[in-house]
Design an enzyme around this catalytic site. Structure first.
Site, short mmCIF file in Angstrom:
data_model
loop_
_atom_site.label_atom_id
_atom_site.label_comp_id
_atom_site.label_asym_id
_atom_site.label_seq_id
_atom_site.Cartn_x
_atom_site.Cartn_y
_atom_site.Cartn_z
N LYS A 195 22.40 2.49 14.83
CA LYS A 195 21.74 1.45 14.50
C LYS A 195 20.15 1.23 14.89
O LYS A 195 19.74 1.98 15.96
CB LYS A 195 22.32 0.07 15.10
CG LYS A 195 23.67 -0.35 14.37
CD LYS A 195 23.85 -0.53 13.24
CE LYS A 195 24.87 -0.76 12.28
NZ LYS A 195 25.80 -1.77 12.92
N ARG B 30 33.39 2.11 15.80
CA ARG B 30 32.87 2.81 14.41
C ARG B 30 31.68 3.57 14.73
O ARG B 30 30.72 3.33 14.94
CB ARG B 30 32.80 1.67 13.70
CG ARG B 30 32.32 1.95 12.17
CD ARG B 30 31.97 0.66 11.12
NE ARG B 30 31.67 1.18 9.88
CZ ARG B 30 30.64 1.43 9.40
NH1 ARG B 30 29.40 1.42 10.16
NH2 ARG B 30 30.50 1.64 8.09
#
Length: 262
Positions: A205, A241
């Site tokens: 991210k 994840r």
């Protein structure tokens, strides 16, 4: 949970698995690295992403789900907000519906989740992918995210989704600033305390690049992603994840061994 984006525009690996053959090869590679769940998505939800129609999304994901299911019994998660896509994916072999809108995109989403009988991941997102990073604001990000997730879990339960099939995801990077993301990572225990298994998706991210400017390329963010995964493990999340399955799994094994020896 290994990430497989069957899209031309995902933030990390857009286009890499855009064709069914390449996507199936990528899925099998994730399984070989140790993935215990595959998360397959046909629509990018990166900041600024534009929506695609359900038919295009189905055309992207169904051949991959069917091909993987023919070769493996691994749990398959369909990463979609659209009930039409979820229905088609479950019919093809998916067993989890991972919804960034927490079953809010359509009025029949919660009832469809109950009808399908699949597991559901309810994620927090402020705004929508096209605008969510414009100016996210919270008075208390942990309290507000937890309240939202608790409300969505109750909505799913009321629609008939079995409690043991509900997962929660705090939505790292979805309508959050760097400080919001760090606060949530530091307080994941509060999300876990809601009483449902928690999925943490922090892999590659953008907040990692905010801390390490040299990691502008998402593929250079594996170390930061692993650090976030370890923070999640320490807090008690049920799954992470990730894009870099093998490296993350090795780190988690060492972390678990040290914890066991303490």
């Amino acid at each position: 949970m290994g990430v497989l984006n069957v899209t031309p525009d995902s933030f990390s690996d857009g286009g890499r698995h855009a064709g069914p053959a390449a996507a199936v090869e990528g899925a099998l590679r994730l399984l070989a690295e140790g993935a215990e769940i595959l998360d397959i998505g046909g629509e990018s939800t990166r900041p600024g992403a534009q929506p695609v129609d359900a038919e295009a999304e189905i055309a992207r994901v169904l051949p991959v789900i069917s091909a993987v299911r023919a070769q493996s019994a691994v749990p398959i998660s369909i990463d979609t907000m659209k009930p039409q896509v979820a229905r088609a994916a479950v019919a093809a072999g998916a067993t989890i519906w991972n919804d960034v809108t927490a079953l809010r995109h359509a009025s029949d989403s919660t009832h469809l989740a109950a009808e399908l009988g699949c597991e559901v991941v309810l994620m927090h997102m402020q705004g929508d992918p096209a605008t969510m990073q414009a100016a996210p604001r919270y008075d208390d990000v942990v309290a507000e995210v937890c309240a939202f997730l608790a409300e969505r879990a109750e909505a799913a339960l009321s629609a008939g989704v079995a409690r043991e099939r509900i997962w929660l995801d705090p939505g790292i990077g979805f309508g959050k600033t760097l400080d919001h993301n760090l606060t949530l990572l530091a307080r994941l225990d509060a999300v876990c305390a809601l009483g449902f298994p928690v999925l943490l998706g922090a892999s590659r991210k953008r907040f990692i690049a905010a801390l390490e400017p040299a990691a502008q390329d998402p593929r250079a963010r594996a170390p930061g992603s692993i650090a976030a995964a370890l923070a999640g493990a320490a807090a008690g999340v049920a799954a992470v994840r990730v894009h870099d399955v093998g490296q993350t799994l090795q780190a988690l094994k060492v972390w678990a061994a040290v914890a066991a020896a303490r």
